[in-house]
Scaffold this motif. Structure first.
Motif, PDB file in Angstrom:
ATOM      1  N   LEU A 172       0.845  -1.195   0.000  1.00 54.07           N
ATOM      2  CA  LEU A 172       0.000   0.000   0.000  1.00 54.07           C
ATOM      3  C   LEU A 172       0.879   1.243   0.000  1.00 54.07           C
ATOM      4  O   LEU A 172       0.685   2.170  -0.800  1.00 54.07           O
ATOM      5  N   VAL A 173       1.877   1.230   0.913  1.00 61.88           N
ATOM      6  CA  VAL A 173       2.740   2.398   1.046  1.00 61.88           C
ATOM      7  C   VAL A 173       3.534   2.620  -0.236  1.00 61.88           C
ATOM      8  O   VAL A 173       3.607   3.738  -0.748  1.00 61.88           O
ATOM      9  N   GLN A 175       2.798   1.657  -3.252  1.00 59.10           N
ATOM     10  CA  GLN A 175       1.922   2.119  -4.329  1.00 59.10           C
ATOM     11  C   GLN A 175       1.594   3.600  -4.165  1.00 59.10           C
ATOM     12  O   GLN A 175       1.639   4.375  -5.121  1.00 59.10           O
ATOM     13  N   THR A 176       1.283   3.971  -2.912  1.00 60.01           N
ATOM     14  CA  THR A 176       0.912   5.361  -2.661  1.00 60.01           C
ATOM     15  C   THR A 176       2.072   6.296  -2.978  1.00 60.01           C
ATOM     16  O   THR A 176       1.912   7.300  -3.672  1.00 60.01           O
ATOM     17  N   LYS A 179       2.737   6.537  -6.644  1.00 60.15           N
ATOM     18  CA  LYS A 179       1.811   7.455  -7.323  1.00 60.15           C
ATOM     19  C   LYS A 179       2.328   8.891  -7.209  1.00 60.15           C
ATOM     20  O   LYS A 179       2.357   9.639  -8.194  1.00 60.15           O
ATOM     21  N   GLY A 180       2.711   9.241  -5.967  1.00 56.34           N
ATOM     22  CA  GLY A 180       3.234  10.594  -5.731  1.00 56.34           C
ATOM     23  C   GLY A 180       4.473  10.856  -6.557  1.00 56.34           C
ATOM     24  O   GLY A 180       4.611  11.911  -7.187  1.00 56.34           O
ATOM     25  N   ILE A 193       0.559  13.482  -0.939  1.00 62.18           N
ATOM     26  CA  ILE A 193      -0.043  12.212  -0.508  1.00 62.18           C
ATOM     27  C   ILE A 193      -1.010  12.530   0.615  1.00 62.18           C
ATOM     28  O   ILE A 193      -0.600  12.958   1.690  1.00 62.18           O
ATOM     29  N   ASN A 194      -2.317  12.372   0.338  1.00 64.41           N
ATOM     30  CA  ASN A 194      -3.312  12.655   1.367  1.00 64.41           C
ATOM     31  C   ASN A 194      -3.934  11.374   1.901  1.00 64.41           C
ATOM     32  O   ASN A 194      -4.710  11.412   2.844  1.00 64.41           O
ATOM     33  N   ASP A 195      -3.585  10.212   1.270  1.00 67.03           N
ATOM     34  CA  ASP A 195      -4.153   8.938   1.706  1.00 67.03           C
ATOM     35  C   ASP A 195      -3.699   8.621   3.128  1.00 67.03           C
ATOM     36  O   ASP A 195      -2.603   9.007   3.533  1.00 67.03           O
ATOM     37  N   GLU A 196      -4.588   7.910   3.841  1.00 63.07           N
ATOM     38  CA  GLU A 196      -4.218   7.458   5.182  1.00 63.07           C
ATOM     39  C   GLU A 196      -3.217   6.308   5.045  1.00 63.07           C
ATOM     40  O   GLU A 196      -3.454   5.374   4.263  1.00 63.07           O
ATOM     41  N   LEU A 197      -2.110   6.370   5.764  1.00 66.33           N
ATOM     42  CA  LEU A 197      -1.122   5.286   5.737  1.00 66.33           C
ATOM     43  C   LEU A 197      -0.985   4.727   7.144  1.00 66.33           C
ATOM     44  O   LEU A 197      -1.338   5.409   8.118  1.00 66.33           O
ATOM     45  N   ARG A 205       5.213   9.703   4.738  1.00 60.87           N
ATOM     46  CA  ARG A 205       4.249  10.496   3.980  1.00 60.87           C
ATOM     47  C   ARG A 205       4.454  11.989   4.272  1.00 60.87           C
ATOM     48  O   ARG A 205       4.522  12.801   3.348  1.00 60.87           O
TER      49      ARG A 205
END
Lengths: 484, 173
Positions: A172-173, A175-176, A179-180, A193-197, A205
């Motif tokens: 997950l991390v 991938q996130t 993306k950034g 990166i605004n997704d919750e990690l 993040r």
């Protein structure tokens, strides 16, 4: 059922009680290995051995020896020496049965200890499939072995789950963050990166966001600087070109000034030569004037000696006049006498008249000469006067020539000064000319450099302009630069 | 060998029993439990002091014992399916677990083997054909060293195909 060593000492003879204690010790080891549940099993074994021992003990010395062996072996087992076994067991017989039973008990304890140790050591290595083999382990052995196996499996499962969770979190991390990073790679400085990690990755993040915020603000500043540089460079290029043009014009003007100065210099040189020639002429005029004055002086002296000669002539004429008067008188007397002397005197009378006529003519001539001398004297006096005036005029001419000479000398001197000043001016102009040439070259270089700078700064502005910052932020200046 | 395979019979022992033996560092038997004696048919005095290869069956590849000795002399345990010979020429399969015994100072003082009733399916479907293959590979070489090396390669390749360590392979059969 639980027994203590005091029970044994109460129930059996000395040697038997030792055997019992020994076997009980073996049972104790088993109990220790298995936990509380194994105590009953071990105690039962001890009782059986005790009974066998008591039977054999009463039979013969062979049994006594067997019990001794059992005792020694059990003592070693009690010390944790699982290498101990009873060796040389008979094929058959009660002793053999007891010894085999002791060996069997030890073998199973040994097996359990080895299995448990190996299984738990495997866990330490991260191996969770090395379970305790249950074959040959019954009762409490099996219960304990199963408990350990269950624990090992649970541990393995927990580790695997933890690993899976960690892997999932990591994916997950990754991938996130990927993306950034992809956004950044596409030059988008607004990437966040605004997704919750998971907790452990929040720092990453936050650092990512902080870094990209810093990069965005730096990019903005770079962009503004690039714009400023581009416009400054353009101004510099224009200014450099102007400077180059002006310097060129200045060089042309300077060349014109230079040729005028050369002309001026030759005029001054001519003037100097002319004044030198004038000085020569004036000098000779001066000499001539001096010589003229001398001539006049000599003329005056000559005229004065003429005057003296005239006076001498006058006085000689006076004598002549006197003589003529006397002669006249004498002639008169001679005529009177001749008249008295009659005819004898007639001839004489004619001569006396002739003499008298001559005397009269002499007197008239003298008178005329006197008159002429008087006129001549007046003329001479007039001449002397005129000569004096001439002399004075020459004197004046002389002094004026001196003044003119001085003036021309001044002109010559000033011309020399002018010439040397002009030389200085010329060398100054030559210096200015050289400087102007250098300036022209430098202006040319500066123009080229500022053009290159302008070009590069446009490129920089274009490159920086490709980065997206703060939602398509783009100043008019950048757009102008990019459109150019 | 063929004689053994044809006329010999398989012997069995109860599942709750463990065949136990101990050897010294050179593989000479120092202890044999009753089950061992009963199954193999040897008396205690016939076993003590003898090399453990006394009960080695000719169908066993030497490679297995090479791996076994390499492992235990390195201080580690090993599991192995082993076909053993009885005194009468019969055979019995065991799932052997061999471990070094350590003295108080941590040195290896001997070896200990617990042998249990093996899983029949593992023997019939995996071990018998595998050992036959390795044995065939070994017998292609006259030189003992070459034979061993070829056998070890053969076993290693089998494990490589399965992507398993020997330990994982033998424990998951």
């Amino acid at each position: 059922m639980k027994l203590s060593s005091s029970h044994f000492s109460a129930m059996a003879t000395g040697s038997l009680s030792v055997v019992g204690a020994c076997v009980f010790a073996a049972g104790g080891i088993v109990a220790g290995a298995l936990g509380h549940g194994a105590v009953e099993h071990a105690s039962a074994l001890a009782l059986a051995l005790f009974a066998a021992g008591s039977y054999v003990g009463n039979r013969d010395s062979k049994a006594r020896a067997s019990l001794n062996t059992i005792q020694t072996t059990c003592a070693r087992i009690a010390d944790g020496d699982f290498e101990a076994r009873i060796l040389g067991v008979d094929q058959v017989g009660s002793c053999a049965d007891a010894e085999n039973a002791v060996n069997d008990a030890i073998d199973r304890c040994d097996a359990f200890v080895r299995e448990a140790t190996a299984s738990l050591e495997a866990v330490c290595r991260g191996v969770y499939y090395r379970l305790i083999l249950l074959e040959g382990l019954d009762g409490s052995f099996r219960v304990a072995a199963k408990a350990i196996n269950a624990a090992v499996l649970a541990q393995g499962q927990a580790v695997a789950e933890g690993r899976r969770d960690a892997e999932a979190e990591k994916n997950l991390v990754v991938q996130t963050i990927a993306k950034g990073l992809a956004k950044i790679a596409a030059k988008d400085m607004t990437a966040r990166i605004n997704d919750e990690l998971p907790d452990a990755y929040r720092g990453v993040r936050d650092d990512f966001n902080l870094a990209i915020v810093e990069m965005e603000s730096a990019m903005l500043e770079v962009r503004q600087s690039a714009e400023a540089i581009a416009s400054g460079a353009a101004e510099m290029a224009t200014a450099s070109e102007d400077l180059a043009h002006r310097t060129e014009r200045q060089a042309v003007s300077l060349e014109q000034s230079n040729s005028a100065m050369r002309e001026f210099h030759s005029v001054i040189n001519n003037t100097a030569q002319s004044s030198i020639r004038a000085q020569t002429i004036i000098s000779s005029a001066k000499r001539d004037a001096f010589q003229s004055i001398e001539v006049v002086q000599r003329t005056i002296a000559a005229v004065q000696s003429i005057t003296e000669s005239s006076q001498k002539i006058g006085s000689a004429v006076g004598v002549i006049d006197e003589i003529a008067f006397q002669t006249n008188l004498l002639a008169l007397n001679a005529g009177v006498e001749a008249a008295r002397a009659g005819d004898a005197g007639r001839g004489f009378a004619v001569v006396a008249s002739e003499v008298r006529a001559l005397a009269l003519r002499s007197a008239e001539a003298a008178k005329e000469i006197k008159q002429l001398i008087s006129q001549s004297s007046a003329a001479v006096a007039n001449g002397v006067e005129l000569m004096g005036a001439t002399s004075e005029a020459f004197d004046r001419i002389n002094s004026q020539i001196s003044i003119i000479d001085g003036g021309i000398a001044d002109i010559a001197g000033q011309t020399t000064t002018q010439s040397s000043i002009l030389k200085q001016v010329n060398s100054g102009i030559a210096e200015i000319d050289q400087t102007t040439q250098q300036n022209a070259a430098m202006a040319e270089e500066a123009t080229a450099a500022s053009r290159a700078l302008s070009h590069e700064s446009v490129r920089l502005a274009r490159m920086v302009g490709e980065f997206v910052v703060d939602g398509e932020y783009r100043t008019a200046a950048v757009n102008n630069v990019l459109a150019a | 060998m063929t004689i053994h395979s044809t006329i010999s019979r398989e012997a069995f022992f109860p599942e709750r029993e463990i065949i136990v033996s101990k050897t010294d560092l050179k593989g000479r038997i120092t202890y044999a439990n009753k089950t061992f004696r009963d199954v193999s048919g040897f008396r205690d005095d016939e076993l003590i002091g003898k090399p453990h290869s006394l009960v080695r069956h000719p169908d066993m590849p030497r490679t297995v014992f090479k791996v076994l000795w390499d492992t235990i002399s390195g201080g580690r345990e090993i599991f192995a399916y082993v076909k053993n010979l009885t005194k009468t020429g019969d055979y019995y399969w065991v799932f052997a677990h061999v471990t070094p015994s350590f003295g108080r100072d941590g040195n290896i003082v001997g070896y200990h083997s617990n042998r249990r009733v093996p899983r029949r399916a593992a023997i019939d479907h995996v071990i018998t054909p595998l050992y036959a293959t390795i044995l065939a590979e070994e017998s292609r070489h006259k030189n003992g060293k070459d034979a061993l090396a070829a056998g070890v390669d053969c076993l290693a390749n089998t494990l490589k195909v399965k992507s398993l360590t020997y330990e994982a392979f033998v424990l998951t059969l």
